[in-house]
Write a protein that holds these residues in place. Structure first.
Motif, PDB file in Angstrom:
ATOM      1  N   MET A  28       0.995  -1.111  -0.195  1.00  0.00           N
ATOM      2  CA  MET A  28       0.133  -0.193  -0.084  1.00  0.00           C
ATOM      3  C   MET A  28       0.898   1.307  -0.101  1.00  0.00           C
ATOM      4  O   MET A  28       0.431   2.321  -0.746  1.00  0.00           O
ATOM      5  CB  MET A  28      -0.909   0.061   1.243  1.00  0.00           C
ATOM      6  CG  MET A  28      -1.972  -1.053   1.076  1.00  0.00           C
ATOM      7  SD  MET A  28      -2.978  -0.835  -0.426  1.00  0.00           S
ATOM      8  CE  MET A  28      -4.010   0.360  -0.071  1.00  0.00           C
ATOM      9  N   VAL A  31       1.815   1.876  -3.705  1.00  0.00           N
ATOM     10  CA  VAL A  31       0.588   2.220  -4.353  1.00  0.00           C
ATOM     11  C   VAL A  31       0.310   3.488  -4.159  1.00  0.00           C
ATOM     12  O   VAL A  31       0.287   4.307  -4.940  1.00  0.00           O
ATOM     13  CB  VAL A  31      -0.719   1.118  -4.030  1.00  0.00           C
ATOM     14  CG1 VAL A  31      -1.901   1.914  -4.611  1.00  0.00           C
ATOM     15  CG2 VAL A  31      -0.360  -0.071  -4.603  1.00  0.00           C
ATOM     16  N   LEU A  32       0.212   4.084  -2.929  1.00  0.00           N
ATOM     17  CA  LEU A  32      -0.093   5.386  -2.519  1.00  0.00           C
ATOM     18  C   LEU A  32       0.933   6.379  -2.802  1.00  0.00           C
ATOM     19  O   LEU A  32       0.489   7.446  -3.223  1.00  0.00           O
ATOM     20  CB  LEU A  32      -0.574   5.452  -0.963  1.00  0.00           C
ATOM     21  CG  LEU A  32      -1.701   4.709  -0.556  1.00  0.00           C
ATOM     22  CD1 LEU A  32      -1.974   4.736   1.116  1.00  0.00           C
ATOM     23  CD2 LEU A  32      -2.894   5.221  -1.216  1.00  0.00           C
ATOM     24  N   VAL A  35       0.198   7.465  -6.152  1.00  0.00           N
ATOM     25  CA  VAL A  35      -1.176   8.123  -6.687  1.00  0.00           C
ATOM     26  C   VAL A  35      -0.878   9.487  -6.460  1.00  0.00           C
ATOM     27  O   VAL A  35      -0.608  10.011  -5.262  1.00  0.00           O
ATOM     28  CB  VAL A  35      -2.219   7.522  -5.774  1.00  0.00           C
ATOM     29  CG1 VAL A  35      -3.431   8.372  -6.068  1.00  0.00           C
ATOM     30  CG2 VAL A  35      -2.425   6.020  -6.068  1.00  0.00           C
ATOM     31  N   GLN A 122      -8.199   6.596  -0.391  1.00  0.00           N
ATOM     32  CA  GLN A 122      -8.319   5.187   0.249  1.00  0.00           C
ATOM     33  C   GLN A 122      -9.651   4.213  -0.295  1.00  0.00           C
ATOM     34  O   GLN A 122      -9.271   3.151  -0.678  1.00  0.00           O
ATOM     35  CB  GLN A 122      -8.395   5.303   1.798  1.00  0.00           C
ATOM     36  CG  GLN A 122      -7.132   6.017   2.326  1.00  0.00           C
ATOM     37  CD  GLN A 122      -7.200   6.129   3.788  1.00  0.00           C
ATOM     38  OE1 GLN A 122      -8.210   6.298   4.270  1.00  0.00           O
ATOM     39  NE2 GLN A 122      -5.972   6.373   4.445  1.00  0.00           N
ATOM     40  N   VAL A 125      -8.528   3.290  -3.849  1.00  0.00           N
ATOM     41  CA  VAL A 125      -7.483   2.152  -3.867  1.00  0.00           C
ATOM     42  C   VAL A 125      -7.969   1.016  -3.310  1.00  0.00           C
ATOM     43  O   VAL A 125      -7.950  -0.106  -3.827  1.00  0.00           O
ATOM     44  CB  VAL A 125      -6.374   2.624  -2.829  1.00  0.00           C
ATOM     45  CG1 VAL A 125      -5.402   1.653  -2.699  1.00  0.00           C
ATOM     46  CG2 VAL A 125      -5.756   3.855  -3.620  1.00  0.00           C
ATOM     47  N   SER A 160       0.771  -5.043  -6.630  1.00  0.00           N
ATOM     48  CA  SER A 160       0.693  -3.747  -6.237  1.00  0.00           C
ATOM     49  C   SER A 160       0.752  -2.823  -7.804  1.00  0.00           C
ATOM     50  O   SER A 160      -0.078  -1.897  -7.991  1.00  0.00           O
ATOM     51  CB  SER A 160       1.936  -3.379  -5.619  1.00  0.00           C
ATOM     52  OG  SER A 160       2.091  -3.911  -4.553  1.00  0.00           O
ATOM     53  N   LEU A 167      -6.109   1.856 -11.322  1.00  0.00           N
ATOM     54  CA  LEU A 167      -6.360   3.165 -10.818  1.00  0.00           C
ATOM     55  C   LEU A 167      -5.914   4.080 -11.952  1.00  0.00           C
ATOM     56  O   LEU A 167      -6.384   5.403 -11.783  1.00  0.00           O
ATOM     57  CB  LEU A 167      -5.646   3.299  -9.689  1.00  0.00           C
ATOM     58  CG  LEU A 167      -5.831   2.872  -8.481  1.00  0.00           C
ATOM     59  CD1 LEU A 167      -4.759   2.888  -7.239  1.00  0.00           C
ATOM     60  CD2 LEU A 167      -7.211   3.408  -7.939  1.00  0.00           C
TER      61      LEU A 167
END
Length: 171
Positions: A28, A31-32, A35, A122, A125, A160, A167
């Motif tokens: 995560m 991933v974050l 973004v 969040q 995701v 991931s 996304l």
């Protein structure tokens, strides 16, 4: 009888082995960090936090200055003046505590802003992870970033980049 029991157990074991559960890992943090909206929200929260912190520090400094002035003037003050200044100092310290709680407390303005900015990201995701899970038939997905218990995991089960692709961020 014993052979039949063993045969039944073997049949059940084979049946359950054929239905092995699939699982995957997602990082995560990775991933974050990819973004863009998350980075923008983090920067906004950092700026807001710094602004709140300066405000709290200014009020705390005022209380400290008041106390230092009080200490230096104390021999020249009457009991009534001492009491009045002590109350003013305590009121200023209380104001600083209340301001800190108002901004940084569990239900403070910073937490409310964090919820406002981060919750939609969040959820987006989470929905992407859920879609990848449903498409590939995963029963369980673990967060590699928050689990200290995972010592090693094959890169083949890390989804991931698939989540990022879902996304709209290609990696």
């Amino acid at each position: 009888m014993k052979k039949t029991l063993i045969a039944i157990v073997a049949i059940f074991a084979c049946a359950f082995a054929g239905k092995a559960q699939k699982f995957a890992l997602v990082d995560m943090e990775y991933v974050l960090s990819n973004v863009a909206a998350y980075e923008v929200a983090n920067n906004q929260l950092d700026q807001l936090s710094q602004r709140f912190q300066k405000e709290v520090e200014n009020v705390s400094r005022e209380a400290e200055t008041m106390y230092n002035n009080y200490k230096s003037q104390m021999p020249f003050l009457t009991d009534e003046q001492k009491k009045k200044q002590e109350e003013e100092i305590m009121a200023k310290e209380k104001e600083a505590r209340e301001l800190r709680n108002k901004y940084f407390g569990p239900e403070g303005e910073l937490e409310k802003k964090r919820q406002t900015l981060m919750k939609p990201i969040q959820e987006e995701v989470y929905n992407a992870v859920k879609k990848v899970s449903e498409e590939r038939g995963y029963m369980c997905i673990f967060d590699r970033a928050s689990s200290a218990d995972i010592i090693f995991a094959s890169p083949r089960i890390d989804i991931s980049n698939d989540v990022l692709a879902k996304l709209g961020y290609s990696r």
